[in-house]
Design a protein around this motif. Structure first.
Motif, PDB file in Angstrom:
ATOM      1  N   MET A  34      -3.561 -80.963  14.255  1.00 39.45           N
ATOM      2  CA  MET A  34      -4.713 -81.569  13.592  1.00 39.45           C
ATOM      3  C   MET A  34      -4.473 -81.479  12.090  1.00 39.45           C
ATOM      4  SD  MET A  34      -7.926 -80.129  15.832  1.00 39.45           S
ATOM      5  CE  MET A  34      -8.993 -81.549  15.538  1.00 39.45           C
ATOM      6  N   GLY A  35      -5.007 -82.434  11.358  1.00 34.46           N
ATOM      7  CA  GLY A  35      -4.759 -82.397   9.932  1.00 34.46           C
ATOM      8  C   GLY A  35      -5.684 -83.277   9.123  1.00 34.46           C
ATOM      9  N   TRP A  36      -5.488 -83.191   7.829  1.00 42.01           N
ATOM     10  CA  TRP A  36      -6.262 -83.971   6.860  1.00 42.01           C
ATOM     11  C   TRP A  36      -5.306 -84.742   5.964  1.00 42.01           C
ATOM     12  CZ3 TRP A  36     -11.459 -84.420   7.121  1.00 42.01           C
ATOM     13  CH2 TRP A  36     -12.156 -83.470   7.876  1.00 42.01           C
ATOM     14  N   TYR A  37      -5.661 -85.978   5.714  1.00 45.07           N
ATOM     15  CA  TYR A  37      -4.943 -86.837   4.789  1.00 45.07           C
ATOM     16  C   TYR A  37      -5.972 -87.386   3.802  1.00 45.07           C
ATOM     17  CZ  TYR A  37      -1.030 -86.696   8.038  1.00 45.07           C
ATOM     18  OH  TYR A  37      -0.004 -86.274   8.833  1.00 45.07           O
ATOM     19  N   ARG A  38      -5.506 -87.846   2.658  1.00 45.88           N
ATOM     20  CA  ARG A  38      -6.431 -88.438   1.700  1.00 45.88           C
ATOM     21  C   ARG A  38      -5.799 -89.660   1.046  1.00 45.88           C
ATOM     22  NH1 ARG A  38      -6.453 -83.756  -3.059  1.00 45.88           N
ATOM     23  NH2 ARG A  38      -4.353 -84.191  -3.900  1.00 45.88           N
ATOM     24  N   GLN A  39      -6.690 -90.517   0.567  1.00 41.70           N
ATOM     25  CA  GLN A  39      -6.239 -91.728  -0.100  1.00 41.70           C
ATOM     26  C   GLN A  39      -7.111 -91.981  -1.312  1.00 41.70           C
ATOM     27  OE1 GLN A  39      -6.053 -95.181   2.450  1.00 41.70           O
ATOM     28  NE2 GLN A  39      -4.622 -96.209   1.077  1.00 41.70           N
ATOM     29  N   ALA A  40      -6.493 -91.926  -2.479  1.00 44.00           N
ATOM     30  CA  ALA A  40      -7.199 -92.233  -3.719  1.00 44.00           C
ATOM     31  C   ALA A  40      -7.171 -93.744  -3.933  1.00 44.00           C
ATOM     32  CB  ALA A  40      -6.535 -91.508  -4.876  1.00 44.00           C
ATOM     33  N   PRO A  41      -8.122 -94.273  -4.688  1.00 44.67           N
ATOM     34  CA  PRO A  41      -8.150 -95.726  -4.945  1.00 44.67           C
ATOM     35  C   PRO A  41      -6.823 -96.206  -5.529  1.00 44.67           C
ATOM     36  CG  PRO A  41     -10.176 -94.709  -5.694  1.00 44.67           C
ATOM     37  CD  PRO A  41      -9.267 -93.583  -5.300  1.00 44.67           C
ATOM     38  N   GLY A  42      -6.255 -97.236  -4.926  1.00 46.19           N
ATOM     39  CA  GLY A  42      -5.017 -97.816  -5.419  1.00 46.19           C
ATOM     40  C   GLY A  42      -3.758 -97.042  -5.082  1.00 46.19           C
ATOM     41  N   LYS A  43      -3.898 -95.988  -4.283  1.00 47.21           N
ATOM     42  CA  LYS A  43      -2.739 -95.170  -3.933  1.00 47.21           C
ATOM     43  C   LYS A  43      -2.541 -95.136  -2.424  1.00 47.21           C
ATOM     44  CE  LYS A  43      -2.741 -92.144  -7.970  1.00 47.21           C
ATOM     45  NZ  LYS A  43      -2.642 -90.745  -8.441  1.00 47.21           N
ATOM     46  N   GLN A  44      -1.369 -94.667  -2.015  1.00 50.12           N
ATOM     47  CA  GLN A  44      -1.078 -94.550  -0.598  1.00 50.12           C
ATOM     48  C   GLN A  44      -1.736 -93.297  -0.025  1.00 50.12           C
ATOM     49  OE1 GLN A  44       3.230 -94.698  -0.182  1.00 50.12           O
ATOM     50  NE2 GLN A  44       3.126 -96.884   0.267  1.00 50.12           N
ATOM     51  N   ARG A  45      -1.967 -93.336   1.271  1.00 48.89           N
ATOM     52  CA  ARG A  45      -2.504 -92.170   1.953  1.00 48.89           C
ATOM     53  C   ARG A  45      -1.464 -91.056   1.925  1.00 48.89           C
ATOM     54  NH1 ARG A  45      -5.594 -93.068   7.604  1.00 48.89           N
ATOM     55  NH2 ARG A  45      -6.525 -94.626   6.217  1.00 48.89           N
ATOM     56  N   GLU A  46      -1.920 -89.828   1.660  1.00 49.16           N
ATOM     57  CA  GLU A  46      -0.995 -88.704   1.581  1.00 49.16           C
ATOM     58  C   GLU A  46      -1.487 -87.540   2.414  1.00 49.16           C
ATOM     59  OE1 GLU A  46      -0.716 -87.305  -2.455  1.00 49.16           O
ATOM     60  OE2 GLU A  46      -2.819 -86.715  -2.550  1.00 49.16           O
ATOM     61  N   LEU A  47      -0.539 -86.729   2.859  1.00 50.12           N
ATOM     62  CA  LEU A  47      -0.880 -85.553   3.635  1.00 50.12           C
ATOM     63  C   LEU A  47      -1.505 -84.498   2.736  1.00 50.12           C
ATOM     64  CD1 LEU A  47       1.175 -83.803   6.339  1.00 50.12           C
ATOM     65  CD2 LEU A  47       0.446 -82.475   4.380  1.00 50.12           C
ATOM     66  N   VAL A  48      -2.578 -83.876   3.244  1.00 56.13           N
ATOM     67  CA  VAL A  48      -3.197 -82.757   2.537  1.00 56.13           C
ATOM     68  C   VAL A  48      -2.829 -81.450   3.231  1.00 56.13           C
ATOM     69  CG1 VAL A  48      -5.355 -81.677   1.816  1.00 56.13           C
ATOM     70  CG2 VAL A  48      -5.119 -84.178   1.746  1.00 56.13           C
ATOM     71  N   ALA A  49      -3.084 -81.382   4.526  1.00 56.70           N
ATOM     72  CA  ALA A  49      -2.790 -80.156   5.271  1.00 56.70           C
ATOM     73  C   ALA A  49      -2.805 -80.445   6.763  1.00 56.70           C
ATOM     74  CB  ALA A  49      -3.809 -79.064   4.948  1.00 56.70           C
ATOM     75  N   THR A  50      -1.978 -79.710   7.499  1.00 56.27           N
ATOM     76  CA  THR A  50      -1.987 -79.791   8.953  1.00 56.27           C
ATOM     77  C   THR A  50      -1.988 -78.397   9.543  1.00 56.27           C
ATOM     78  OG1 THR A  50       0.431 -79.884   9.115  1.00 56.27           O
ATOM     79  CG2 THR A  50      -0.737 -81.992   8.996  1.00 56.27           C
ATOM     80  N   ILE A  51      -2.412 -78.322  10.802  1.00 55.61           N
ATOM     81  CA  ILE A  51      -2.433 -77.044  11.505  1.00 55.61           C
ATOM     82  C   ILE A  51      -2.118 -77.293  12.974  1.00 55.61           C
ATOM     83  CG2 ILE A  51      -4.954 -77.180  11.819  1.00 55.61           C
ATOM     84  CD1 ILE A  51      -4.962 -74.069  11.573  1.00 55.61           C
ATOM     85  N   THR A  52      -1.229 -76.469  13.526  1.00 59.26           N
ATOM     86  CA  THR A  52      -0.881 -76.600  14.933  1.00 59.26           C
ATOM     87  C   THR A  52      -1.901 -75.868  15.808  1.00 59.26           C
ATOM     88  OG1 THR A  52       0.492 -74.612  14.907  1.00 59.26           O
ATOM     89  CG2 THR A  52       1.572 -76.690  14.310  1.00 59.26           C
ATOM     90  N   SER A  53      -1.750 -76.038  17.099  1.00 59.57           N
ATOM     91  CA  SER A  53      -2.690 -75.409  18.021  1.00 59.57           C
ATOM     92  C   SER A  53      -2.588 -73.881  17.990  1.00 59.57           C
ATOM     93  CB  SER A  53      -2.453 -75.911  19.443  1.00 59.57           C
ATOM     94  OG  SER A  53      -1.113 -75.679  19.825  1.00 59.57           O
ATOM     95  N   ASP A  54      -1.441 -73.363  17.561  1.00 60.45           N
ATOM     96  CA  ASP A  54      -1.293 -71.911  17.466  1.00 60.45           C
ATOM     97  C   ASP A  54      -1.459 -71.397  16.039  1.00 60.45           C
ATOM     98  OD1 ASP A  54       2.378 -71.711  17.684  1.00 60.45           O
ATOM     99  OD2 ASP A  54       1.030 -72.932  16.471  1.00 60.45           O
ATOM    100  N   GLY A  55      -1.972 -72.254  15.147  1.00 66.48           N
ATOM    101  CA  GLY A  55      -2.390 -71.804  13.830  1.00 66.48           C
ATOM    102  C   GLY A  55      -1.380 -71.906  12.707  1.00 66.48           C
TER     103      GLY A  55
END
Length: 120
Positions: A34-55
């Protein structure tokens, strides 16, 4: 049908904090990353953070030391605690999860996005 529903975005002053939540629901057999990505106006989506099922976590350098990702495997929910927010953290934040539905294989799912705005 699987849904990812995000909550917790909003407007905050620089230096403030927000906590994002993303709950997965539906005919879920298991969830891998599971994870979070973000996209600023005019920019590409980027990875913020991910976490596996075992942490195990993977945090982008730009937010390391300020953001923390965690998850509750019972609730099928992932969280992003964002501290010391900066104006450059502004954008749409999207939840992502690798989910195996009952009777299917793992597939990628995305939430609808939640807006984070940081004022200077």
């Amino acid at each position: 049908q699987v849904q990812l529903v995000e909550s917790g975005g909003g407007l905050v002053q620089a230096g403030g904090s927000l906590r994002l939540s993303c709950a997965a629901s539906g005919m879920i057999l298991s969830i891998n990353v599971m994870g979070w990505y973000r996209q600023a106006p005019g920019k590409q989506r980027e990875l913020v953070a991910t976490i596996t099922s075992d942490g195990r976590t993977n945090i982008a350098d730009s937010v390391k030391g300020r953001f923390t990702i965690s998850r509750d495997n019972v609730k099928n929910t992932v969280y992003l605690q964002m501290n010391s927010l900066k104006p450059e953290d502004t954008g749409a934040y999207y939840c992502n999860a690798e989910i195996r539905r009952i009777g299917s294989y793992f597939s990628d799912y995305w939430g609808q996005g939640t807006q984070v705005a940081v004022s200077s």
